[in-house]
Enzyme design. Structure first.
Site, mmCIF file in Angstrom:
data_model
loop_
_atom_site.group_PDB
_atom_site.id
_atom_site.type_symbol
_atom_site.label_atom_id
_atom_site.label_comp_id
_atom_site.label_asym_id
_atom_site.label_seq_id
_atom_site.Cartn_x
_atom_site.Cartn_y
_atom_site.Cartn_z
ATOM 1 N N ASP A 38 0.877 -1.165 0.000
ATOM 2 C CA ASP A 38 0.000 0.000 0.000
ATOM 3 C C ASP A 38 0.922 1.224 0.000
ATOM 4 O O ASP A 38 1.739 1.393 0.909
ATOM 5 C CB ASP A 38 -0.861 -0.061 1.284
ATOM 6 C CG ASP A 38 -1.924 1.001 1.315
ATOM 7 O OD1 ASP A 38 -1.686 2.090 0.759
ATOM 8 O OD2 ASP A 38 -2.983 0.745 1.915
ATOM 9 N N HIS A 120 3.901 12.344 -18.170
ATOM 10 C CA HIS A 120 4.599 13.564 -18.600
ATOM 11 C C HIS A 120 4.838 14.457 -17.392
ATOM 12 O O HIS A 120 4.004 14.580 -16.493
ATOM 13 C CB HIS A 120 3.873 14.277 -19.743
ATOM 14 C CG HIS A 120 2.644 15.045 -19.410
ATOM 15 N ND1 HIS A 120 2.677 16.349 -18.978
ATOM 16 C CD2 HIS A 120 1.350 14.717 -19.471
ATOM 17 C CE1 HIS A 120 1.443 16.789 -18.803
ATOM 18 N NE2 HIS A 120 0.610 15.801 -19.083
ATOM 19 N N ASP A 132 -2.260 18.038 -13.619
ATOM 20 C CA ASP A 132 -1.786 17.725 -14.978
ATOM 21 C C ASP A 132 -0.368 18.235 -15.156
ATOM 22 O O ASP A 132 -0.173 19.366 -15.504
ATOM 23 C CB ASP A 132 -2.736 18.359 -16.004
ATOM 24 C CG ASP A 132 -2.344 18.057 -17.422
ATOM 25 O OD1 ASP A 132 -1.496 17.187 -17.632
ATOM 26 O OD2 ASP A 132 -2.884 18.719 -18.336
ATOM 27 N N GLU A 166 5.031 17.062 -23.429
ATOM 28 C CA GLU A 166 3.753 16.413 -23.794
ATOM 29 C C GLU A 166 2.743 17.452 -24.222
ATOM 30 O O GLU A 166 1.982 17.261 -25.172
ATOM 31 C CB GLU A 166 3.214 15.603 -22.604
ATOM 32 C CG GLU A 166 1.952 14.787 -22.937
ATOM 33 C CD GLU A 166 0.626 15.518 -22.726
ATOM 34 O OE1 GLU A 166 -0.417 14.943 -23.117
ATOM 35 O OE2 GLU A 166 0.620 16.656 -22.206
ATOM 36 N N GLU A 167 2.735 18.564 -23.495
ATOM 37 C CA GLU A 167 1.713 19.587 -23.733
ATOM 38 C C GLU A 167 1.879 20.262 -25.094
ATOM 39 O O GLU A 167 0.974 20.931 -25.552
ATOM 40 C CB GLU A 167 1.730 20.628 -22.593
ATOM 41 C CG GLU A 167 1.431 20.058 -21.199
ATOM 42 C CD GLU A 167 -0.022 19.600 -21.009
ATOM 43 O OE1 GLU A 167 -0.795 19.645 -21.985
ATOM 44 O OE2 GLU A 167 -0.358 19.203 -19.870
ATOM 45 N N ASP A 195 -1.636 10.156 -16.813
ATOM 46 C CA ASP A 195 -1.702 11.583 -17.104
ATOM 47 C C ASP A 195 -3.000 12.102 -16.490
ATOM 48 O O ASP A 195 -4.077 11.871 -17.028
ATOM 49 C CB ASP A 195 -1.695 11.781 -18.625
ATOM 50 C CG ASP A 195 -1.699 13.250 -19.021
ATOM 51 O OD1 ASP A 195 -1.738 14.115 -18.130
ATOM 52 O OD2 ASP A 195 -1.664 13.521 -20.235
ATOM 53 N N HIS A 282 -5.353 22.946 -17.258
ATOM 54 C CA HIS A 282 -4.533 23.852 -18.081
ATOM 55 C C HIS A 282 -4.649 25.314 -17.636
ATOM 56 O O HIS A 282 -4.462 26.214 -18.452
ATOM 57 C CB HIS A 282 -4.859 23.702 -19.577
ATOM 58 C CG HIS A 282 -4.252 22.449 -20.147
ATOM 59 N ND1 HIS A 282 -4.305 22.127 -21.492
ATOM 60 C CD2 HIS A 282 -3.565 21.445 -19.552
ATOM 61 C CE1 HIS A 282 -3.680 20.975 -21.683
ATOM 62 N NE2 HIS A 282 -3.228 20.539 -20.524
ATOM 63 N N ASP A 301 -2.100 3.261 -5.641
ATOM 64 C CA ASP A 301 -2.084 1.851 -5.251
ATOM 65 C C ASP A 301 -2.396 0.944 -6.444
ATOM 66 O O ASP A 301 -1.830 -0.154 -6.562
ATOM 67 C CB ASP A 301 -3.087 1.603 -4.113
ATOM 68 C CG ASP A 301 -2.605 2.219 -2.795
ATOM 69 O OD1 ASP A 301 -1.391 2.435 -2.648
ATOM 70 O OD2 ASP A 301 -3.456 2.477 -1.918
HETATM 71 N N1 TRP Z 1 -2.499 16.188 -20.904
HETATM 72 C C1 TRP Z 1 -3.695 15.763 -21.586
HETATM 73 C C2 TRP Z 1 -4.133 16.891 -22.502
HETATM 74 O O1 TRP Z 1 -3.816 18.029 -22.217
HETATM 75 C C3 TRP Z 1 -4.746 15.440 -20.594
HETATM 76 C C4 TRP Z 1 -5.847 14.656 -21.146
HETATM 77 C C5 TRP Z 1 -6.996 15.115 -21.666
HETATM 78 C C6 TRP Z 1 -5.875 13.254 -21.236
HETATM 79 N N2 TRP Z 1 -7.738 14.101 -22.094
HETATM 80 C C7 TRP Z 1 -7.094 12.946 -21.829
HETATM 81 C C8 TRP Z 1 -4.997 12.255 -20.869
HETATM 82 C C9 TRP Z 1 -7.433 11.640 -22.086
HETATM 83 C C10 TRP Z 1 -5.346 10.951 -21.125
HETATM 84 C C11 TRP Z 1 -6.543 10.644 -21.720
HETATM 85 O O2 TRP Z 1 -4.817 16.688 -23.492
HETATM 86 ZN ZN ZN Z 2 -1.409 15.950 -19.199
#
Ligand code: TRP
Ligand code: ZN
Ligand code: CA
Length: 433
Positions: A38, A120, A132, A166-167, A195, A282, A301
């Protein structure tokens, strides 16, 4: 460990056959060698508070190309190095700025069978990005640290990744997957992506991709009495996409972003219907107060359980049989017919000597052309037609070099009768892994 019978022997008939093919037990359902601990959510929250401090000290964000991103990488890397991980920074350039992926390998395990988890680590420029995606980054970090604390000795090799940019369009994860050879991509048995896993008005969404990986998560939540839904916000929206596109089995968890929680979702999960899962998605308010502790706790977990279960999975006993005993009529001088067999729970590729047991009843077997079709559609010829082979039936075991094929998936026996008059049917067929 109990012996698992994947197929009950001897039963016949279409109904029994349908049940038999459906009951093949994936490897993930078997007990793992050691249960995951855990994970204390306080540890995960401590990482989030550090990421918040990093953002605060660096202009309010941890975005690609900003100092807060590199500081985030340094924080995670230092924890992993101290715990005994082999860490690597992978550098890339995007939009004229340098970015980094952080890769951490836990020494040991079979490097031909890699289980990988990733998140990310960059935020948007608008805010500190604590849900996020500090949440996924901190949960994966704490899971990796738990692996070290418990000195887990998995059968498979464990690798963790924190992605940059990632963004800006999955830049870091794309760079990582592109940097791997085809062979190295094939060595990753599963990539798990996290994410946003602590949304303040949370849902419990499980990625609906690889069924075996999905099942590991669903089983964990089911055992906890927590309802899950399939993740439907869009398949291409996070770092699992480049892995999936390269043929790597993927899975993951998600607690929701800017979509609105419905009344039925609020009923099963609590929280507020008619409101976004994450109203601060965001934006500048995605701070350390934008976290649901229970979702963070549960999801962390669940991640640890998946890592333990998947990396300590043992190979199924040699000789595991997947069989379809449903009769399939082969039309006289007609179109090809197919009989499916779904293979699951076998990691990696099929064997170089895959035994294909075929039982076709027919009054002139020379009429028959028989192929084995792999899940990706590749056909392997088992038998050609022959105008002078007048014997009855095809009852034979063929050996196929299927080592270029991923084992899991739906295989088919394809049978075509090419000449008029004599007829027959597929009685049964099986694959022995
Ligand atoms: N970082 C992703 C984004 O800005 C967050 C996100 C949105 C996401 N929808 C998602 C992550 C669906 C996984 C699945 O778009
Ligand atoms: Zn994200
Ligand atoms: Ca015929």
């Amino acid at each position: 460990m109990p012996a698992i019978r994947l197929v009950a022997a001897g039963a016949a008939g279409a109904l029994a056959a349908a049940l038999l093919t459906a009951t093949a037990t994936p490897v993930s359902a078997r007990p793992s060698l050691a249960a995951a601990p855990d994970i204390p959510v306080a540890n995960v929250k401590a990482h989030l508070s550090q990421l918040q401090s990093i953002a605060t000290a660096n202009g309010g964000n941890r975005a690609h190309g900003r100092t807060g991103y590199r500081a985030s990488v340094d924080y995670v890397k230092a924890k992993l190095d101290a715990a005994g991980y082999t860490t690597t920074l992978q550098q890339f350039t995007s939009g004229g700025a340098t970015g980094w992926n952080l890769i951490a390998d836990w020494p040991g395990g079979d490097t031909n069978h890699v289980i990988m988890a990733g998140s990310h680590l960059d935020s948007v420029t608008a805010g500190p990005g604590i849900n996020d995606n500090g949440s996924g980054s901190a949960a994966v970090l704490e899971t990796a640290l738990a692996v070290a604390r418990e000195n887990l000795q998995p059968t498979k090799h464990l690798r963790f990744g924190w992605w940059g940019a990632e963004e800006l369009g999955l830049i870091g994860s794309k760079a990582y997957v592109n940097s791997l050879s085809t062979a190295d991509r094939g060595r990753i048995d599963g990539y798990l992506n996290f994410d946003m896993i602590a949304s303040p008005n949370p849902g419990y969404f499980v990625y609906d991709d690889d069924t075996a990986l999905e099942k590991v998560f669903k089983d964990w939540f089911a055992a906890k009495g927590i309802a899950t839904e399939i993740e439907t916000e869009g398949d291409g929206r996070s770092d699992h996409a480049p892995f999936k596109n390269a043929g790597v089995p993927v899975g993951g968890l998600f607690s929701g972003a800017d979509y609105i929680k419905t009344a039925s979702q609020a009923q099963k999960w609590g929280g507020t219907s008619g409101q976004a899962f994450d109203r601060c998605y965001h934006s500048s308010c995605d701070t350390s107060s934008n976290i649901n502790d229970t979702a963070l706790d549960n999801n962390t977990d669940a991640i640890a359980n998946a890592i333990w279960t998947l990396s300590t999975a043992t190979a199924p006993p040699p000789g595991t049989v997947f069989e379809n005993t449903a009769d399939v009529t082969v039309p006289d001088a007609g179109a090809a017919v197919e009989s499916p067999v779904t293979v699951s729970g076998i990691s990696g590729n099929a064997p170089a000597a895959l035994a294909v047991g075929v039982d076709i009843r027919h009054t002139w077997r020379g009429d028959l052309v028989v192929d084995l079709v792999a899940p990706d559609g590749t056909a392997y010829r088992l038998k050609n037609s022959s105008s002078n082979d007048s014997a009855d039936n095809v009852i034979a075991t063929y050996t196929v070099n299927a080592s270029a094929e991923i084992a899991n998936g739906t295989w088919k026996l394809r049978v075509r009768d090419v000449a008029a008059q004599d007829t027959g049917y597929i009685n049964s067929w099986k694959l022995t892994f």
